[in-house]
Write a protein that holds these residues in place. Structure first.
Motif, PDB file in Angstrom:
ATOM      1  N   GLY A 150       0.774  -1.226   0.000  1.00 47.76           N
ATOM      2  CA  GLY A 150       0.000   0.000   0.000  1.00 47.76           C
ATOM      3  C   GLY A 150       0.806   1.276   0.000  1.00 47.76           C
ATOM      4  O   GLY A 150       0.391   2.287  -0.558  1.00 47.76           O
ATOM      5  N   VAL A 151       1.981   1.255   0.642  1.00 47.50           N
ATOM      6  CA  VAL A 151       2.806   2.463   0.748  1.00 47.50           C
ATOM      7  C   VAL A 151       4.161   2.170   0.114  1.00 47.50           C
ATOM      8  O   VAL A 151       4.981   1.437   0.678  1.00 47.50           O
ATOM      9  CB  VAL A 151       2.994   2.896   2.213  1.00 47.50           C
ATOM     10  N   PRO A 152       4.444   2.710  -1.069  1.00 45.43           N
ATOM     11  CA  PRO A 152       5.705   2.414  -1.751  1.00 45.43           C
ATOM     12  C   PRO A 152       6.920   2.886  -0.960  1.00 45.43           C
ATOM     13  O   PRO A 152       6.886   3.927  -0.300  1.00 45.43           O
ATOM     14  CB  PRO A 152       5.576   3.179  -3.071  1.00 45.43           C
ATOM     15  N   ASP A 153       7.983   2.115  -1.030  1.00 46.50           N
ATOM     16  CA  ASP A 153       9.283   2.507  -0.511  1.00 46.50           C
ATOM     17  C   ASP A 153      10.024   3.187  -1.663  1.00 46.50           C
ATOM     18  O   ASP A 153      10.208   2.586  -2.728  1.00 46.50           O
ATOM     19  CB  ASP A 153      10.035   1.265  -0.046  1.00 46.50           C
ATOM     20  N   PRO A 154      10.466   4.432  -1.506  1.00 45.46           N
ATOM     21  CA  PRO A 154      11.158   5.124  -2.603  1.00 45.46           C
ATOM     22  C   PRO A 154      12.370   4.369  -3.132  1.00 45.46           C
ATOM     23  O   PRO A 154      12.748   4.534  -4.297  1.00 45.46           O
ATOM     24  CB  PRO A 154      11.570   6.458  -1.976  1.00 45.46           C
ATOM     25  N   GLU A 155      12.988   3.505  -2.288  1.00 47.48           N
ATOM     26  CA  GLU A 155      14.153   2.748  -2.731  1.00 47.48           C
ATOM     27  C   GLU A 155      13.771   1.425  -3.397  1.00 47.48           C
ATOM     28  O   GLU A 155      14.649   0.697  -3.866  1.00 47.48           O
ATOM     29  CB  GLU A 155      15.096   2.501  -1.559  1.00 47.48           C
ATOM     30  N   CYS A 156      12.482   1.117  -3.408  1.00 49.88           N
ATOM     31  CA  CYS A 156      11.968  -0.072  -4.090  1.00 49.88           C
ATOM     32  C   CYS A 156      10.920   0.413  -5.089  1.00 49.88           C
ATOM     33  O   CYS A 156       9.740   0.573  -4.744  1.00 49.88           O
ATOM     34  CB  CYS A 156      11.356  -1.049  -3.090  1.00 49.88           C
ATOM     35  N   ASP A 157      11.370   0.678  -6.307  1.00 48.48           N
ATOM     36  CA  ASP A 157      10.543   1.416  -7.252  1.00 48.48           C
ATOM     37  C   ASP A 157      10.213   0.627  -8.518  1.00 48.48           C
ATOM     38  O   ASP A 157      10.032   1.190  -9.591  1.00 48.48           O
ATOM     39  CB  ASP A 157      11.233   2.729  -7.637  1.00 48.48           C
ATOM     40  N   LEU A 158      10.100  -0.712  -8.397  1.00 47.87           N
ATOM     41  CA  LEU A 158       9.717  -1.534  -9.544  1.00 47.87           C
ATOM     42  C   LEU A 158       8.237  -1.875  -9.475  1.00 47.87           C
ATOM     43  O   LEU A 158       7.527  -1.449  -8.560  1.00 47.87           O
ATOM     44  CB  LEU A 158      10.590  -2.794  -9.584  1.00 47.87           C
ATOM     45  N   ASP A 159       7.761  -2.646 -10.437  1.00 44.69           N
ATOM     46  CA  ASP A 159       6.346  -3.035 -10.504  1.00 44.69           C
ATOM     47  C   ASP A 159       6.151  -4.320  -9.717  1.00 44.69           C
ATOM     48  O   ASP A 159       6.441  -5.411 -10.206  1.00 44.69           O
ATOM     49  CB  ASP A 159       5.937  -3.224 -11.969  1.00 44.69           C
ATOM     50  N   TYR A 160       5.633  -4.202  -8.491  1.00 45.84           N
ATOM     51  CA  TYR A 160       5.503  -5.349  -7.599  1.00 45.84           C
ATOM     52  C   TYR A 160       4.116  -6.000  -7.653  1.00 45.84           C
ATOM     53  O   TYR A 160       3.748  -6.758  -6.749  1.00 45.84           O
ATOM     54  CB  TYR A 160       5.851  -4.941  -6.165  1.00 45.84           C
ATOM     55  N   VAL A 161       3.335  -5.745  -8.674  1.00 47.28           N
ATOM     56  CA  VAL A 161       1.995  -6.332  -8.894  1.00 47.28           C
ATOM     57  C   VAL A 161       1.168  -6.213  -7.610  1.00 47.28           C
ATOM     58  O   VAL A 161       0.839  -7.206  -6.958  1.00 47.28           O
ATOM     59  CB  VAL A 161       2.081  -7.803  -9.355  1.00 47.28           C
ATOM     60  N   PRO A 162       0.815  -5.018  -7.205  1.00 48.19           N
ATOM     61  CA  PRO A 162       0.167  -4.816  -5.908  1.00 48.19           C
ATOM     62  C   PRO A 162      -1.225  -5.422  -5.813  1.00 48.19           C
ATOM     63  O   PRO A 162      -2.101  -5.129  -6.628  1.00 48.19           O
ATOM     64  CB  PRO A 162       0.115  -3.294  -5.769  1.00 48.19           C
ATOM     65  N   ASN A 163      -1.392  -6.344  -4.883  1.00 44.08           N
ATOM     66  CA  ASN A 163      -2.683  -6.791  -4.339  1.00 44.08           C
ATOM     67  C   ASN A 163      -3.597  -7.579  -5.275  1.00 44.08           C
ATOM     68  O   ASN A 163      -4.430  -8.354  -4.803  1.00 44.08           O
ATOM     69  CB  ASN A 163      -3.463  -5.579  -3.790  1.00 44.08           C
ATOM     70  N   THR A 164      -3.481  -7.424  -6.565  1.00 42.79           N
ATOM     71  CA  THR A 164      -4.394  -8.084  -7.502  1.00 42.79           C
ATOM     72  C   THR A 164      -3.596  -8.836  -8.556  1.00 42.79           C
ATOM     73  O   THR A 164      -2.672  -8.274  -9.163  1.00 42.79           O
ATOM     74  CB  THR A 164      -5.302  -7.051  -8.196  1.00 42.79           C
ATOM     75  N   ALA A 165      -3.963 -10.104  -8.798  1.00 47.67           N
ATOM     76  CA  ALA A 165      -3.287 -10.907  -9.822  1.00 47.67           C
ATOM     77  C   ALA A 165      -3.451 -10.260 -11.187  1.00 47.67           C
ATOM     78  O   ALA A 165      -4.402  -9.504 -11.435  1.00 47.67           O
ATOM     79  CB  ALA A 165      -3.847 -12.321  -9.830  1.00 47.67           C
ATOM     80  N   ARG A 166      -2.526 -10.578 -12.067  1.00 46.24           N
ATOM     81  CA  ARG A 166      -2.497  -9.942 -13.386  1.00 46.24           C
ATOM     82  C   ARG A 166      -2.469 -11.021 -14.470  1.00 46.24           C
ATOM     83  O   ARG A 166      -1.595 -11.897 -14.465  1.00 46.24           O
ATOM     84  CB  ARG A 166      -1.257  -9.067 -13.474  1.00 46.24           C
ATOM     85  N   GLU A 167      -3.424 -10.972 -15.380  1.00 44.55           N
ATOM     86  CA  GLU A 167      -3.379 -11.855 -16.547  1.00 44.55           C
ATOM     87  C   GLU A 167      -2.286 -11.361 -17.485  1.00 44.55           C
ATOM     88  O   GLU A 167      -2.291 -10.209 -17.899  1.00 44.55           O
ATOM     89  CB  GLU A 167      -4.731 -11.888 -17.260  1.00 44.55           C
ATOM     90  N   GLN A 168      -1.354 -12.243 -17.783  1.00 47.34           N
ATOM     91  CA  GLN A 168      -0.204 -11.843 -18.581  1.00 47.34           C
ATOM     92  C   GLN A 168       0.456 -13.078 -19.182  1.00 47.34           C
ATOM     93  O   GLN A 168       0.750 -14.040 -18.468  1.00 47.34           O
ATOM     94  CB  GLN A 168       0.800 -11.091 -17.695  1.00 47.34           C
ATOM     95  N   LYS A 169       0.687 -13.069 -20.452  1.00 53.38           N
ATOM     96  CA  LYS A 169       1.426 -14.160 -21.090  1.00 53.38           C
ATOM     97  C   LYS A 169       2.874 -14.086 -20.629  1.00 53.38           C
ATOM     98  O   LYS A 169       3.519 -13.042 -20.721  1.00 53.38           O
ATOM     99  CB  LYS A 169       1.344 -14.038 -22.608  1.00 53.38           C
ATOM    100  N   VAL A 170       3.374 -15.184 -20.102  1.00 54.15           N
ATOM    101  CA  VAL A 170       4.736 -15.231 -19.575  1.00 54.15           C
ATOM    102  C   VAL A 170       5.495 -16.340 -20.295  1.00 54.15           C
ATOM    103  O   VAL A 170       5.238 -17.522 -20.074  1.00 54.15           O
ATOM    104  CB  VAL A 170       4.746 -15.484 -18.056  1.00 54.15           C
ATOM    105  N   ASP A 171       6.407 -15.962 -21.165  1.00 58.61           N
ATOM    106  CA  ASP A 171       7.240 -16.951 -21.850  1.00 58.61           C
ATOM    107  C   ASP A 171       8.497 -17.282 -21.071  1.00 58.61           C
ATOM    108  O   ASP A 171       9.022 -18.390 -21.166  1.00 58.61           O
ATOM    109  CB  ASP A 171       7.632 -16.437 -23.245  1.00 58.61           C
ATOM    110  N   VAL A 172       9.005 -16.295 -20.305  1.00 59.26           N
ATOM    111  CA  VAL A 172      10.214 -16.496 -19.512  1.00 59.26           C
ATOM    112  C   VAL A 172      10.003 -15.872 -18.139  1.00 59.26           C
ATOM    113  O   VAL A 172       9.562 -14.721 -18.034  1.00 59.26           O
ATOM    114  CB  VAL A 172      11.448 -15.858 -20.175  1.00 59.26           C
ATOM    115  N   ALA A 173      10.298 -16.632 -17.100  1.00 53.03           N
ATOM    116  CA  ALA A 173      10.153 -16.138 -15.728  1.00 53.03           C
ATOM    117  C   ALA A 173      11.394 -16.495 -14.921  1.00 53.03           C
ATOM    118  O   ALA A 173      12.039 -17.518 -15.160  1.00 53.03           O
ATOM    119  CB  ALA A 173       8.910 -16.719 -15.070  1.00 53.03           C
TER     120      ALA A 173
END
Length: 431
Positions: free
Chosen positions: A384-407
């Motif tokens: 809920g509260v971003p850390d300024p030193e952690c500024d990537l896309d952390y998929v907050p709270n809700t799953a995301r439909e996304q084609k994933v070829d490489v993980a």
């Protein structure tokens, strides 16, 4: 894994996790963003700084184990056996005498099982019994179980699985702290790649929710003190986080050589395209902020599969919920993936199932394999509260439909261990 070598795929998944039972229950729970953290019920935690954990509602007898199996084995072994049963059933393989015509050669079946703390619960309970709850310095061995020796040696887990499935190939225990689960799967994949096995039952299990374990992490203040709100206590990458939530569980995967799987028409979840491990040789519990060792592990794992950083669509983070780890991991992903880091989906399922020490790496690999297969990325709960030193896309709270070829799935462990494993869609490569 290495270009031109024998290719390794995952054909079976079994999971024992907090808040759910089995692979499908686990997947439903984490994609719904539900948390399984609660006040500890295994013992009275009131004397501890951290009083919350992610417990598994587990009863081996109700899940197919015999009374003898339950009696002689610690909880971590029981959970590994149940997870392995599910994984093997999922793979469609049959083992041992009287199996199907396509049953694998027992000499070509291996076992790799990871565990950070082994039979912690059995050892602690046995000490309580022989010392009469610590009253006697000279303990009375008459009160100890005759299977106490099995609790002392972590190899009992790999032994039980080898016997259960008639595996006559390599049988190994991997204990590298919190990266044990990744390292066990990575090592199992290397056995197949090197030609030492065609099938490996690989995974990890830990059951560390005991007074001694909680006391150890209390001492270094690594676990959360948010006892008033257990459901939201695990907050990876969130500025309000104050430590990880202890967990328990197991995940076991069936790894198989690709042609072996194709010949029997097996369903494939994904390919294990690369694996690497590094040690920072820096500090037993500390991490360097630049994340260079984890970045090196990620780079080497990608190189094994001839995968460019911009192909990575999802990172299953270690995401323990400590400031040190979250910032170290964020730096490592930026260093290894370059510009791709800013657009890659990255999440921590520890926000929902806690940190089960050695087991979590395999549980996270199970989640990552399902994400590749099903095109859904699980979220980071409680964000809920971003850390300024952690500024990537952390998929907050809700799953995301996304084609994933490489993980990627990555992990950090006490002792300086840094591990990365790459899972890819089996259709990504045609040869």
């Amino acid at each position: 894994m290495t270009a031109g070598g024998r290719r390794v795929v995952i054909t079976g998944i079994g999971v024992v996790a907090p808040g759910s039972m089995g692979r499908e229950g686990f997947w439903d729970m984490i994609t719904a963003g539900r948390t399984a953290t609660r006040r500890i019920t295994f013992f009275d935690p009131s004397r501890f700084r951290s009083q919350v954990a992610a417990e598994v509602d587990f009863d081996g007898r109700k899940l197919g184990l015999t009374a003898h199996e339950v009696h002689r084995n610690d909880r971590f072994v029981q959970m590994a056996m149940v997870a392995a049963d599910e994984a093997v059933a999922d793979s469609g393989l049959t083992f041992g005498a009287g199996g199907a015509d396509d049953a694998p050669d027992p000499d070509r079946v291996g076992v790799t099982l990871g565990s950070a703390v082994g039979a912690t619960m059995r050892l602690e309970n046995e000490y309580v019994a022989v010392s009469d709850a610590g009253k006697h310095w000279l303990v009375d061995p008459r009160y100890a179980t005759r299977f106490l020796h099995q609790a002392l040696v972590p190899s009992c887990g790999a032994t039980e699985l080898a016997v259960r499935f008639g595996a006559h190939g390599p049988a190994t225990v991997v204990s590298t702290g919190c990266t044990s689960g990744i390292d066990a799967v990575g090592y199992g994949a290397q056995l197949i790649e090197d030609g030492d096995a065609d099938v490996v039952i690989a995974g990890a299990s830990d059951a560390p929710i005991s007074p001694i374990s909680m006391a150890c992490f209390d001492t270094i203040r690594a676990t959360t003190a948010n006892n008033a709100d257990p459901e939201h206590a695990s907050k990876p990458f969130d500025a309000r986080r104050d430590g990880f939530v202890m967990g328990e569980g197991a995940a076991v995967l069936v790894l198989e050589e690709l042609e072996h799987a194709r010949q029997r028409g097996a369903e494939v979840y994904c390919e294990v395209s690369g694996y690497a491990n590094r040690c920072n040789a820096f500090h037993m519990t500390g991490l360097r902020p630049d994340g260079i060792e984890m970045a090196e592990a990620i780079g080497l794992a990608l190189d094994q599969g001839r995968i460019d950083p911009d192909e990575v669509g999802y990172v299953n983070a270690h995401g323990s919920g400590t400031k040190q780890n979250d910032r170290h991991e964020t730096a490592a992903v930026k260093r290894s993936l370059g510009p791709t880091a800013q657009r890659v989906s990255m999440s921590s399922i520890k926000s929902m199932v806690g940190h089960s020490l050695g087991a979590i790496g395999s549980i996270e690999i199970a989640a990552t394999a399902l994400a590749v297969k099903r095109g859904v990325v699980p979220p980071t709960a409680n964000y809920g509260v971003p850390d300024p030193e952690c500024d990537l896309d952390y998929v907050p709270n809700t799953a995301r439909e996304q084609k994933v070829d490489v993980a990627l799935s990555v992990g950090s462990g006490f002792g300086g261990f840094q591990s990365a494993i790459v899972l890819a869609s089996p259709t990504r490569r045609t040869a």
